[in-house]
Each structure stands twice: as C-alpha cells, then as structure tokens.
Design an enzyme around this catalytic site. Structure first.
Site: not given
Ligand SMILES: *[C@@H]1O[C@H](CO)[C@@H](O)[C@H](O)[C@H]1NC(C)=O
Ligand SMILES: *[C@@H]1O[C@H](CO)[C@@H](O)[C@H](O)[C@H]1NC(C)=O
Ligand SMILES: *[C@@H]1O[C@H](CO)[C@@H](O)[C@H](O)[C@H]1NC(C)=O
Ligand SMILES: *[C@@H]1O[C@H](CO)[C@@H](O)[C@H](O)[C@H]1NC(C)=O
Ligand SMILES: *[C@@H]1O[C@H](CO)[C@@H](O)[C@H](O)[C@H]1NC(C)=O
Length: 413
Positions: A235, A258
């Site tokens: 993430d 991310h």
C-alpha cells in the site's frame, strides 16, 4: 539507473544504521555519563525472564523491563532487546509518561507477532504500541526485525480487525531509527498525535499484494522528519492524514507500493487540514501511484503548502496525481464542498511512467478549484518508446515552466 539509485538508498539505510550501533550510546546518553552509569540503567529483557526462543511468549518480560525503565528517576533509562534471539510478543502497550525524560528502547534482536490464530482478542488496533512517552528513542542497529507475520491475516478479508504493527500515539520528541519491519498485519508504523519526530534508516517490506500494509501512516502530528528509508509494501509507502503539519521527507526509495499519499482527506464529510509538507530526493520504482493528494468529495478544510521536488520515477503508474474524486469502494455522488488544495509545487520530476495518458492528472473539485499549482522542470516519459505522455486537468489553476513531458497546457491561470 534505478538499481544504482536503490543501492544508494540502501547504502544510506545501512550506513545510518551502523552509525547508530557504533556511536549510539554516547550520542544517546549525552556527554556526562560513564559506561558504568550506562550499564546500570540498561534493562535487558532477558534479565526480566524473556527467553527469546521464538515460541515462549515473552510479553510479560517486555512489560516488566519497560516498567522498570520507565519508572527510573534517571535521564537515560534503556530497555534492550538483545541480538541473536527471537522474541515472541503478544499485543502490548508501553505506557507513559515515564519519570526519565528520555528513554531508549533498543532493538537488536528479532521480535515476532503471534500468528492470527493465536490472537485471543477478536480485534486489536495495534500489536506493539507506545502511548504518551515523551523523549522516546526506538533504535536498532539495522539487524533486528519486527515481523508482524501478516501472511496469516491478509487472506482474512476485513481489515478493521487487523492491527497496526508498531504505533506511536501522543509521543512528543520521538526518534525511531535502524529497524527492519516485515509483513505487518496492516500498517507497519503509525504516528498519531506526536509533535516532533525523527524517523530514519527504516527498511520496511511486505509483498506488493499484501493489503493495507502502509509503510508509515501519519495523522494529527507536526514537525516530523523522515529520511533515508526503504519501503516496498502493498500500500502507501507513506500516508499523511488530517491534522498534520510541517513534515519533511527525503531520501525515500518507494516501490512496489502505492507511492506517497497526502490523504485521503475529507472522508465522510470531515474537515481536514494538512500543510507544510515537503517530499524531496526520492525515487518511486514501479509504484501504483507516485506523489498523490487524494480527497473525498463533500469534505472541507485544506491541503496547502506542499512541495514535491527532485523526484525520480521508474515505470511508475499515475506518477503525479491530485484526485479530488477519491472513492475507492462505492459510487460517490458529486458534492459541492471539498477540501481546498492550494500552493502545491512540483519541481524537478523526472523519469518514466507506464500510464499512457494523464501522466500528470490534476482532477480538482468542480466547485473548489486547485490554486497556485506550480509545475517546474518536469520530464516524465513513457516507458513505451513510441508513446508520448499527456496531462489531464479539471479546474486546476497555476503555472508551468520547463514542463517538457507532458506539456502542461491544461493548467489554467
Ligand atoms: C510551508 O511549509 C514549509 C515546510 O515544508 C514551512 O517551512 C514554511 O514555513 C511554510 N510556508 C508557509 C507560507 O506556510
Ligand atoms: C462528477 O464530476 C466529474 C468531474 O467533472 C464528472 O466527470 C462526473 O461525470 C460527475 N459525476 C456525476 C454523477 O455527475
Ligand atoms: C487516454 O487517451 C486516449 C486518447 O487520447 C483516450 O481515448 C482515452 O479515453 C484516454 N483514457 C482515459 C482513461 O482517459
Ligand atoms: C484522473 O484521475 C481521476 C481521479 O482518479 C480519474 O477518474 C481519471 O480517470 C483520471 N484521468 C485519466 C485521463 O486517467
Ligand atoms: C515505434 O515506431 C517505429 C517507427 O514508426 C516502428 O518502426 C517501431 O516498430 C515502433 N515500435 C513499437 C514498440 O511500437
């Protein structure tokens, strides 16, 4: 080029860590302590009954060592987790305030979480947690691993029941350095309600597909410095949430993951404020996003005075994005209120992207425009030799200079 840059960052991480182990004691304990004073104030968890065989639950010993150190009326109390052993620790809270105005938690050995099946509580917000401890130093030598054993959690859906591996809440003047974080259940590190923190030389890794395994998650905190960290997770490498100001981030190698996100802000109509964020000298390798500001529709507040500079992208997707329509799971109606995004500067952004269009995507609110966006010296090319990159804007106002690729025609005055 990418490997070189990554090796460089890894080198920073390791060098910084070994400097921690070499020069640590004198640097941490100040100049007025002899080694014998130092040893008397050290609370080795094995002297409190910790076994370190990876199977015995050592939580009670950790708790006792912490309480002994925290209650000492000296200014250099220290808990040591020795090297060469693996300590199994159940969810634990290291509670302050301590009498000592600086307290060191030295992690040289490995700390592992029980697997999901052994967690007795149905839901826990955190595994290792420090609460209300001012002047806390959590330092390793770059060897000790904090392993959340997240594999056993990731396949179990609902992330609300998954804990953050290491959480600092209301810890002012915090230092965290020289640690390896692996496979957290959810976030690896979270910083909440802390004023003044230096986070450096962390090596944080989890598989690219592990859900919600943010590297460092920040909320309601100010005056933070984060540098020389390597983050490869499933993430955000770093997420900066509401109530946060004055954060400088540099020398981060991010990817997979991310990217670095400001937000999401304005969730469920919330008022959020974020300002004074600088992210510089960092590299994003094959990340799903690069530098991102994301807000939900219907919120209020602001994200302003944000600078992204000297950033390298290697085959990043969505390298530069302002997303004021953030809505990951459900259909969202368009709303008229929005978190105001302003004074955002992008300077010296270079590298490659895998997205064919909207390499720079400024999707601002229809009703609350983004203002004072500055794009200066940007050259992000497609990894596909025959493709050019493009920019896409909704209601984005500002100026562009030396924007080679993509051309920034969509930015309005
Ligand atoms: C902008 O943020 C930086 C920190 O990134 C801070 O030093 C500076 O004072 C801020 N400027 C304004 C006008 O708020
Ligand atoms: C909401 O606004 C966006 C941006 O202008 C537009 O693309 C989209 O169609 C709108 N959605 C609805 C449901 O009106
Ligand atoms: C990307 O660009 C192409 C050509 O300009 C366009 O047809 C397509 O809709 C764009 N994709 C998105 C997601 O906007
Ligand atoms: C730009 O970002 C918005 C918000 O995430 C997204 O809906 C849109 O498809 C993106 N535009 C392009 C052209 O990719
Ligand atoms: C790129 O364009 C050149 C010239 O038109 C062509 O020969 C080549 O095959 C193209 N390469 C790709 C990967 O499409």
């Amino acid at each position: 080029m990418e490997t070189f840059a990554q090796i460089l960052v890894l080198w920073w991480v390791l060098l910084g860590s070994s400097m921690v182990s070499e020069g640590h004691r004198s640097a941490l304990n100040g100049h007025n302590h002899t080694p014998s004073t130092h040893s008397k104030t050290t609370h080795d968890v094995t002297n409190f009954g910790a076994v370190g065989d990876g199977n015995t639950d050592d939580s009670k010993a950790f708790q006792s060592a912490w309480e002994a150190a925290c209650k000492r009326k000296t200014n250099n109390a220290k808990v040591t987790v020795p090297s060469g052993k693996t300590f199994l620790v159940s969810p634990i809270q290291f509670e302050g305030p301590c009498t000592s105005n600086s307290i060191t938690f030295e992690i040289l050995g490995d700390i592992v979480a029980p697997p999901r099946s052994a967690w007795t509580k149905k839901s826990a917000d955190e595994w290792l947690s420090f609460h209300r401890v001012d002047g806390l130093i959590v330092a390793g030598s770059g060897q000790g691993v904090i392993d959340g054993r997240g594999e056993s959690w990731w396949t179990h859906g609902d992330d609300r029941t998954r804990p953050t591996a290491l959480r600092f809440s209301h810890c002012n003047e915090l230092q965290v350095r020289g640690l390896k974080h692996r496979n957290s259940q959810k976030n690896h590190v979270s910083i909440n309600g802390c004023n003044g923190a230096t986070i450096s030389n962390l090596d944080i890794r989890a598989p690219a597909k592990s859900p919600n395994t943010d590297g460092i998650d920040i909320s309601a905190s100010s005056n933070l410095h984060i540098h020389n960290c390597l983050m490869a997770t499933g993430d955000d490498c770093i997420a900066i949430n509401g109530g946060t100001s004055n954060v400088d981030i540099s020398n981060i190698a991010c990817g997979p993951g991310h990217g670095i996100s400001i937000g999401s802000l304005g969730t469920d109509g919330r008022h959020d404020e974020v300002e004074g964020i600088s992210i510089t000298n960092s590299i994003f390798t094959r990340t799903d996003n690069g530098v991102r500001i994301k807000t939900w529709q219907g919120g209020s507040g602001f994200a302003r005075n944000i600078t992204f500079s000297k950033i390298t992208f290697v085959a990043a997707n969505n390298p530069v994005i302002i997303d004021q329509y953030y809505c990951p799971h459900k259909k969202c109606a368009n709303k008229t209120s929005a978190v105001k995004v302003s004074h955002v500067r992008y300077s010296g952004l270079h590298g490659t992207s895998i997205c064919k269009n909207a390499t720079i995507n400024f999707s601002c609110s229809q009703t609350v425009p983004c203002t004072d966006i500055v794009v200066d010296d940007v050259d992000i090319e497609s990894v596909y030799p025959n493709d050019s990159t493009t920019a896409h804007c909704i209601n984005a106002h500002g100026t562009a200079a030396h924007a080679l690729h993509p051309a920034m025609d969509c930015l309005r005055n």
